[in-house]
Design a protein around this motif. Sequence first.
Motif, PDB file in Angstrom:
ATOM      1  N   GLN A 188     112.798  58.069 -35.503  1.00  0.00           N
ATOM      2  CA  GLN A 188     113.866  57.445 -34.720  1.00  0.00           C
ATOM      3  C   GLN A 188     115.031  57.030 -35.618  1.00  0.00           C
ATOM      4  OE1 GLN A 188     112.802  54.616 -31.546  1.00  0.00           O
ATOM      5  NE2 GLN A 188     110.642  55.150 -31.892  1.00  0.00           N
ATOM      6  N   ASN A 191     116.825  60.216 -36.657  1.00  0.00           N
ATOM      7  CA  ASN A 191     117.615  60.794 -35.560  1.00  0.00           C
ATOM      8  C   ASN A 191     118.720  59.858 -35.074  1.00  0.00           C
ATOM      9  OD1 ASN A 191     116.190  63.224 -35.487  1.00  0.00           O
ATOM     10  ND2 ASN A 191     114.626  62.396 -34.108  1.00  0.00           N
ATOM     11  N   THR A 193     118.626  57.069 -33.436  1.00  0.00           N
ATOM     12  CA  THR A 193     118.467  56.571 -32.065  1.00  0.00           C
ATOM     13  C   THR A 193     118.140  55.083 -32.033  1.00  0.00           C
ATOM     14  OG1 THR A 193     116.128  57.219 -32.044  1.00  0.00           O
ATOM     15  CG2 THR A 193     117.730  58.820 -31.198  1.00  0.00           C
TER      16      THR A 193
END
Length: 356
Positions: A188, A191, A193
Amino acid sequence: MINEDSVLTLDDFDEEIDGSSSDELLYERHRIVVDKGQTLIRIDKFLCDRLERVSRNQVQKAADAGFVKVNDVSVKSSYKVKPFDVITIFMTTPPVEFKVIPEDIPLDIVYEDDQLMIVNKPAGLVVHPGHGNYSGTLVNALAWYLQSDPNYDPNDARVGLVHRIDKDTSGLLVVAKTPEAKTDLALQFFNKTTKREYRALVWGDLTEDEGTIIGNLARNPKNRLQMAVFDDPEIGKHAVTHYKVLERFGYVSLVACRLETGRTHQIRVHMKHIGHVLFNDTRYGGNEVLRGTSYAKYKQFVENCFKICPRQALHALSLGFIHPTTKEELYFTSEMPADMSELLDKWRNYISNRNI
């Protein structure tokens, strides 16, 4: 033949590095002398083939950070190794025989379940053991707190801290208690996010109410204790910081900084890059009176402010991500630490009295 004084696994240089590494910057040296019969070959492939447990990607990251030198000059991963080259590698990891010792250090735990923990780190606490800080760190505290958990081994890199913040930065960190949780959470972060927002007091009155700073970060070649912004896309790591002004105090401003990437000293360097060094950031010159009047009374006021908050005025206020097993969206916030709250109140009173 290759002369290897010692070999260690290269660290991952993408994260914000805590005081245990970036603030100390005493790197172990590993010297490799290239044989006279060596054919021309890229240095990343050369090192990957010869160092145990080191991937080519890790070598490339080390080279990007300026940690790989040939004949005392930093080189890129595309450099072609030649006979008799002397390759020097700087490491951020402690010796392989180093073990994390549990220590009874208080923890401010915001949230905990069987997969992860959210910890509110105070300023001054080193996150990870390293040169000059082999004890008294957050990792040592976690080892003590989780010593009865049979699934948590503080010496296993597959569990533990998912990201880091600097020694003198306060705020929220996520800790993975299982390998599966760390893999999921690390992905996460990779990425982009996750949701991370900081509060920073910076020198100066920003022209715009909000904006975005984009600039590659790498070690400052003139001062290895610092990071710097580079326009050359081949140098350093891509970094993006979004900021918004929350309060203006004339000579300083309170800003919210939202991280899109997480690089070493990212907020500190990006804000300096646009001319607004963090208040009392000694590493980057924020511990000088950079804005204001020349009156002795004002200078004394600023010195008193430095004493109230004797560190860079930066706090990791919030953290959001998807839970690795329940897939629930989690979002945590922390209160402004006492030193920064007192510092802001002092500036508010100063501005209020000045405008009377």
